[in-house]
Design a protein around this motif. Structure first.
Motif, mmCIF file in Angstrom:
data_model
loop_
_atom_site.group_PDB
_atom_site.id
_atom_site.type_symbol
_atom_site.label_atom_id
_atom_site.label_comp_id
_atom_site.label_asym_id
_atom_site.label_seq_id
_atom_site.Cartn_x
_atom_site.Cartn_y
_atom_site.Cartn_z
ATOM 1 N N THR A 10 -29.476 -7.387 -20.035
ATOM 2 C CA THR A 10 -28.855 -6.429 -19.124
ATOM 3 C C THR A 10 -29.888 -6.019 -18.088
ATOM 4 O O THR A 10 -31.025 -5.689 -18.446
ATOM 5 N N TYR A 11 -29.517 -6.087 -16.818
ATOM 6 C CA TYR A 11 -30.397 -5.545 -15.778
ATOM 7 C C TYR A 11 -30.186 -4.034 -15.723
ATOM 8 O O TYR A 11 -29.066 -3.564 -15.864
ATOM 9 N N ASN A 12 -31.269 -3.294 -15.491
ATOM 10 C CA ASN A 12 -31.224 -1.825 -15.427
ATOM 11 C C ASN A 12 -30.656 -1.241 -16.720
ATOM 12 O O ASN A 12 -29.790 -0.364 -16.687
ATOM 13 N N SER A 41 -21.331 -18.551 -8.539
ATOM 14 C CA SER A 41 -22.426 -17.698 -8.130
ATOM 15 C C SER A 41 -22.289 -16.349 -8.845
ATOM 16 O O SER A 41 -21.199 -15.795 -8.922
ATOM 17 N N GLY A 42 -23.365 -15.856 -9.409
ATOM 18 C CA GLY A 42 -23.340 -14.582 -10.114
ATOM 19 C C GLY A 42 -23.002 -14.692 -11.590
ATOM 20 O O GLY A 42 -22.969 -13.688 -12.300
ATOM 21 N N SER A 43 -22.772 -15.920 -12.094
ATOM 22 C CA SER A 43 -22.381 -16.073 -13.501
ATOM 23 C C SER A 43 -23.568 -15.943 -14.460
ATOM 24 O O SER A 43 -23.373 -15.885 -15.673
ATOM 25 N N GLY A 44 -24.795 -15.916 -13.919
ATOM 26 C CA GLY A 44 -25.961 -15.705 -14.774
ATOM 27 C C GLY A 44 -26.832 -16.941 -14.975
ATOM 28 O O GLY A 44 -27.752 -16.921 -15.796
ATOM 29 N N LYS A 45 -26.575 -17.990 -14.205
ATOM 30 C CA LYS A 45 -27.304 -19.258 -14.380
ATOM 31 C C LYS A 45 -28.813 -19.086 -14.167
ATOM 32 O O LYS A 45 -29.616 -19.513 -14.998
ATOM 33 N N SER A 46 -29.179 -18.464 -13.053
ATOM 34 C CA SER A 46 -30.615 -18.321 -12.761
ATOM 35 C C SER A 46 -31.285 -17.405 -13.773
ATOM 36 O O SER A 46 -32.420 -17.648 -14.189
ATOM 37 N N THR A 47 -30.577 -16.359 -14.173
ATOM 38 C CA THR A 47 -31.133 -15.446 -15.173
ATOM 39 C C THR A 47 -31.420 -16.204 -16.471
ATOM 40 O O THR A 47 -32.511 -16.081 -17.040
ATOM 41 N N LEU A 48 -30.464 -17.022 -16.910
ATOM 42 C CA LEU A 48 -30.653 -17.795 -18.138
ATOM 43 C C LEU A 48 -31.836 -18.755 -17.982
ATOM 44 O O LEU A 48 -32.678 -18.865 -18.878
HETATM 45 P P1 ADP Z 1 -26.338 -17.182 -10.616
HETATM 46 O O1 ADP Z 1 -27.667 -17.864 -10.618
HETATM 47 O O2 ADP Z 1 -25.339 -17.818 -11.519
HETATM 48 O O3 ADP Z 1 -25.805 -17.032 -9.234
HETATM 49 P P2 ADP Z 1 -27.835 -14.808 -11.371
HETATM 50 O O4 ADP Z 1 -28.399 -15.040 -12.718
HETATM 51 O O5 ADP Z 1 -28.750 -14.960 -10.205
HETATM 52 O O6 ADP Z 1 -26.528 -15.712 -11.195
HETATM 53 O O7 ADP Z 1 -27.235 -13.343 -11.303
HETATM 54 C C1 ADP Z 1 -26.300 -12.836 -12.240
HETATM 55 C C2 ADP Z 1 -25.995 -11.391 -11.899
HETATM 56 O O8 ADP Z 1 -27.167 -10.601 -12.090
HETATM 57 C C3 ADP Z 1 -25.580 -11.178 -10.460
HETATM 58 O O9 ADP Z 1 -24.597 -10.183 -10.446
HETATM 59 C C4 ADP Z 1 -26.844 -10.711 -9.794
HETATM 60 O O10 ADP Z 1 -26.566 -9.893 -8.683
HETATM 61 C C5 ADP Z 1 -27.524 -9.933 -10.888
HETATM 62 N N1 ADP Z 1 -29.001 -9.952 -10.797
HETATM 63 C C6 ADP Z 1 -29.768 -11.068 -10.700
HETATM 64 N N2 ADP Z 1 -31.080 -10.746 -10.682
HETATM 65 C C7 ADP Z 1 -31.136 -9.385 -10.770
HETATM 66 C C8 ADP Z 1 -32.212 -8.422 -10.788
HETATM 67 N N3 ADP Z 1 -33.497 -8.820 -10.756
HETATM 68 N N4 ADP Z 1 -31.896 -7.110 -10.888
HETATM 69 C C9 ADP Z 1 -30.602 -6.711 -10.957
HETATM 70 N N5 ADP Z 1 -29.543 -7.545 -10.940
HETATM 71 C C10 ADP Z 1 -29.803 -8.870 -10.849
#
Ligand code: ADP
Ligand code: MG
Length: 233
Positions: A10-12, A41-48
């Motif tokens: 969870t962010y924040n 876009s926004g599904s969480g791919k980069s975060t994972l």
């Molecule tokens: P994807 O790569 O699939 O587009 P992300 O993993 O980049 O998705 O982002 C998933 C969600 O988390 C989005 O809603 C994005 O705005 C949010 N998010 C990504 N990075 C951060 C961060 N550092 N702080 C807060 N929210 C974030």
């Protein structure tokens, strides 16, 4: 080599704007796999991908990389593990603009304490492998998009990682160059046996991989073997 169980992020965390981005991810990846993660876009791919690459942490669950539990590591230990195990390729290449191609490729070895002469010689070897020997002294802005991505691939390979993580590696490239980059990544996967995990929203990229995981709103929606991978752009 990768084992992820019920992973949440969870962010924040704890704030009213908390954003639950990864919701109970379960995932296993074996050595030598060539797989992709798709999703809007926004599904969480980069975060994972960043969690897998130990660039970011997670809140609950478990992530084990090559037998090491990646959780609550100190910055130093995280960096050490990351430098030894993981190579990265990014959409925007992330090359250092004032360093030439050879120095960019050599950079991970600098962080691993390899002396200059040795790391530059190895960097030349990898540049030559990727057909860029002639461009070793060029700065990034003197290279085409495809050449920049090949420099980034050489940089990812040089520390002999067990996995390469690529976040939208073809996102900034035209079709022909995208094809070339995916062919190189496949080649590296087959010849060096390095696991490749590619995040993409391009169907053509996913079609080239042996396995496609769909992420939807922070959850794995499907995880399918692709019996007939084709490079078709
Ligand atoms: P994807 O790569 O699939 O587009 P992300 O993993 O980049 O998705 O982002 C998933 C969600 O988390 C989005 O809603 C994005 O705005 C949010 N998010 C990504 N990075 C951060 C961060 N550092 N702080 C807060 N929210 C974030
Ligand atoms: Mg992304």
């Amino acid at each position: 080599m990768i084992k992820i169980r019920n992973l949440n992020k969870t962010y924040n965390l704890g704030s009213p704007n908390a954003l639950h981005v990864l919701k109970g991810i379960d995932m296993d990846v074996k050595g030598g796999e060539f797989l992709s993660i798709m999703g809007a876009s926004g599904s969480g791919k980069s975060t994972l991908l960043n969690v897998i690459g130990i660039l970011d942490n997670y809140d609950t669950g478990e992530y084990i990389l090559d037998g090491t539990l990646v959780k609550g590591l100190s910055e130093t230990r995280a960096a050490e593990l990351r430098n030894r195990k993981v190579g990265f390729i990014f959409q925007s290449f992330n090359l250092i603009s004032f360093k030439n191609a050879m120095e960019n490729v050599a950079l991970p070895l600098y962080y691993n304490g390899v002396p200059r002469k040795k790391r530059n010689a190895l960097a030349m070897e990898y540049l030559e492998k990727l057909g860029l020997g002639e461009h070793a002294d060029h700065l990034p802005n003197e290279l085409s998009g495809g050449q920049k991505q090949r420099v980034a691939i050489a940089r990812a390979l040089i520390s002999r990682p067990s996995i390469i993580l690529a976040d939208e590696p073809t996102g900034a490239l035209d079709t022909t160059t995208s094809r070339e980059v995916i062919e190189i990544m496949r080649d590296v996967n087959l010849k060096e046996g390095i696991t490749m995990l590619i995040v993409t929203h391009e169907a053509a990229v996913a079609k080239a991989t042996d396995r496609v995981i769909y992420l939807r709103d922070g959850k794995i929606e499907s995880d399918k073997h692709n019996p007939n991978p084709v490079i078709e752009f």
